[in-house]
Design an enzyme around this catalytic site. Structure first.
Site, PDB file in Angstrom:
ATOM      1  N   ASN A 171       2.925   5.245 -10.616  1.00  0.00           N
ATOM      2  CA  ASN A 171       1.712   5.303 -11.407  1.00  0.00           C
ATOM      3  C   ASN A 171       0.437   5.225 -10.571  1.00  0.00           C
ATOM      4  O   ASN A 171      -0.641   5.580 -11.043  1.00  0.00           O
ATOM      5  CB  ASN A 171       1.721   4.151 -12.431  1.00  0.00           C
ATOM      6  CG  ASN A 171       0.420   4.019 -13.170  1.00  0.00           C
ATOM      7  OD1 ASN A 171       0.061   4.850 -13.996  1.00  0.00           O
ATOM      8  ND2 ASN A 171      -0.332   2.954 -12.874  1.00  0.00           N
ATOM      9  N   LYS A 193      -2.359  16.365  -8.641  1.00  0.00           N
ATOM     10  CA  LYS A 193      -1.431  16.234  -9.755  1.00  0.00           C
ATOM     11  C   LYS A 193      -0.570  17.485  -9.932  1.00  0.00           C
ATOM     12  O   LYS A 193       0.580  17.388 -10.385  1.00  0.00           O
ATOM     13  CB  LYS A 193      -2.185  15.901 -11.042  1.00  0.00           C
ATOM     14  CG  LYS A 193      -2.779  14.501 -11.065  1.00  0.00           C
ATOM     15  CD  LYS A 193      -1.692  13.431 -10.935  1.00  0.00           C
ATOM     16  CE  LYS A 193      -2.242  12.022 -11.112  1.00  0.00           C
ATOM     17  NZ  LYS A 193      -1.184  10.994 -11.027  1.00  0.00           N
ATOM     18  N   TYR A 253      -8.508  16.091  -7.917  1.00  0.00           N
ATOM     19  CA  TYR A 253      -7.541  15.381  -8.749  1.00  0.00           C
ATOM     20  C   TYR A 253      -6.478  16.338  -9.283  1.00  0.00           C
ATOM     21  O   TYR A 253      -5.274  16.059  -9.217  1.00  0.00           O
ATOM     22  CB  TYR A 253      -8.265  14.683  -9.896  1.00  0.00           C
ATOM     23  CG  TYR A 253      -7.365  13.861 -10.795  1.00  0.00           C
ATOM     24  CD1 TYR A 253      -6.827  12.661 -10.350  1.00  0.00           C
ATOM     25  CD2 TYR A 253      -7.084  14.281 -12.094  1.00  0.00           C
ATOM     26  CE1 TYR A 253      -6.016  11.894 -11.173  1.00  0.00           C
ATOM     27  CE2 TYR A 253      -6.275  13.525 -12.927  1.00  0.00           C
ATOM     28  CZ  TYR A 253      -5.739  12.336 -12.465  1.00  0.00           C
ATOM     29  OH  TYR A 253      -4.928  11.582 -13.286  1.00  0.00           O
ATOM     30  N   ASP A 284       0.866  -1.172   0.000  1.00  0.00           N
ATOM     31  CA  ASP A 284       0.000   0.000   0.000  1.00  0.00           C
ATOM     32  C   ASP A 284       0.902   1.220   0.000  1.00  0.00           C
ATOM     33  O   ASP A 284       1.617   1.473   0.968  1.00  0.00           O
ATOM     34  CB  ASP A 284      -0.890  -0.023   1.244  1.00  0.00           C
ATOM     35  CG  ASP A 284      -1.815   1.183   1.337  1.00  0.00           C
ATOM     36  OD1 ASP A 284      -1.738   2.085   0.476  1.00  0.00           O
ATOM     37  OD2 ASP A 284      -2.615   1.236   2.291  1.00  0.00           O
ATOM     38  N   SER A 298       2.038  12.057 -13.951  1.00  0.00           N
ATOM     39  CA  SER A 298       1.123  13.137 -13.575  1.00  0.00           C
ATOM     40  C   SER A 298      -0.029  13.136 -14.581  1.00  0.00           C
ATOM     41  O   SER A 298      -0.584  12.077 -14.887  1.00  0.00           O
ATOM     42  CB  SER A 298       1.869  14.480 -13.544  1.00  0.00           C
ATOM     43  OG  SER A 298       1.015  15.513 -13.112  1.00  0.00           O
TER      44      SER A 298
END
Length: 290
Positions: free
Chosen positions: A92, A161, A157, A65, A143
């Protein structure tokens, strides 16, 4: 325990491998000669079931994790015990929440940062000493164009990023002196399961934002996505073999469209506000060229 390592093998450590671009990359890497890939996932059985059995001898699946630093440390320890080195790291793992800022709770915002940003940071912090000592290696931070553009439908989100983008640009400058190459990868839409499995909606919906309608909007994005996951993997692999890799690369025609427009708009805004910008200096400050 001595590492089981063959000098001709190249070792990849990839997070977020149960589906989407991460799973595709693992599959493509496993097909390459002299390559072994460590697939980091919270669901080993799921990842294993999606990889061709003939390729599994080249894949070392580890349950971990990324939000838990001890779990990350253990996965890196297992990798080093088995192979003795790490050559390429691909951060990723990630997910998204579609919703307006007002709708996102602190808990939801922290959760997305825990995975998208702090999970990546946990990996980097613990793999950097290995790469520094080797004085070689690649770090790929995945990203998004959303890490450059503000998208009202994806405020949480985008925020996470943006943080990845800033960290990666700084990290590249820190690690270059050790021969470690850091690459920021910012894709636009690729056909994957990200919206189905990696995107959620906030618990607190506010009718005026029409948040539920965003599910349809996101489905349209996926259905019309131009990005080919195989080509994504091909680019990452090819960059890893380059002597002079890009520090920052956008992937996808939509990424090019978005970023050209964004850079042009920012440049125009900068020039428009130039008198205000330079007018904040002390009057007697030495003049500089701009």
């Amino acid at each position: 325990m001595e590492p089981i390592f063959k000098s001709e093998d190249r070792i990849w450590y990839v997070t977020g491998t149960s589906s989407g671009l991460g799973l595709n990359l693992v599959t493509q890497l496993a097909k390459k000669p002299n390559t072994k890939v460590v697939a980091i996932t919270r669901n080993p059985a799921e990842t294993k079931s999606r990889i061709d059995p003939e390729l599994l001898e080249n894949v070392f699946i580890i349950k971990a994790d990324v939000t838990n630093e001890e779990s990350v440390k253990e996965s890196i320890k297992q990798t080093m015990e088995k192979f003795g080195r790490i050559d390429c790291v691909v951060n990723n793992a990630g997910f998204g929440i579609a919703g307006a800022v007002e709708e996102i709770s602190n808990e939801e915002m922290r959760k997305i940062f825990d995975v998208n940003f702090f999970g990546l940071l946990n990996v980097i912090r613990n793999v950097n000493p290995i790469l520094r000592e080797q004085r070689s290696g690649f770090i790929f931070n995945i990203s998004s164009v959303a890490g450059w553009l503000g998208l009202g439908e994806l405020s949480a989100y985008c925020s996470s990023k943006f943080a990845v983008t800033g960290l990666t640009i700084s990290l590249e400058q820190e690690m270059a002196q050790f021969g470690v190459k850091v690459v920021l990868v910012s894709p636009s839409g690729f056909k994957s399961s990200f919206v189905d499995t990696g995107m959620s909606l906030p618990k607190n919906r506010i009718d005026v934002y029409k948040t539920d309608d965003r599910c349809v909007w996101l489905d349209d994005i996926v259905n019309n996505a131009r990005g080919n996951p195989d080509k994504f993997s091909e680019v990452v692999i090819n960059i890893s073999e380059s002597e002079n890799p890009p520090k920052n690369i956008f992937l996808g025609t939509h990424a090019m469209q978005f970023m050209r427009g964004w850079f042009a708009a920012q440049t125009a805004e900068l020039e428009k506000n130039l008198p205000i910008t330079i007018g904040t200096d002390y009057e007697n400050a030495p003049k500089i060229e701009y």
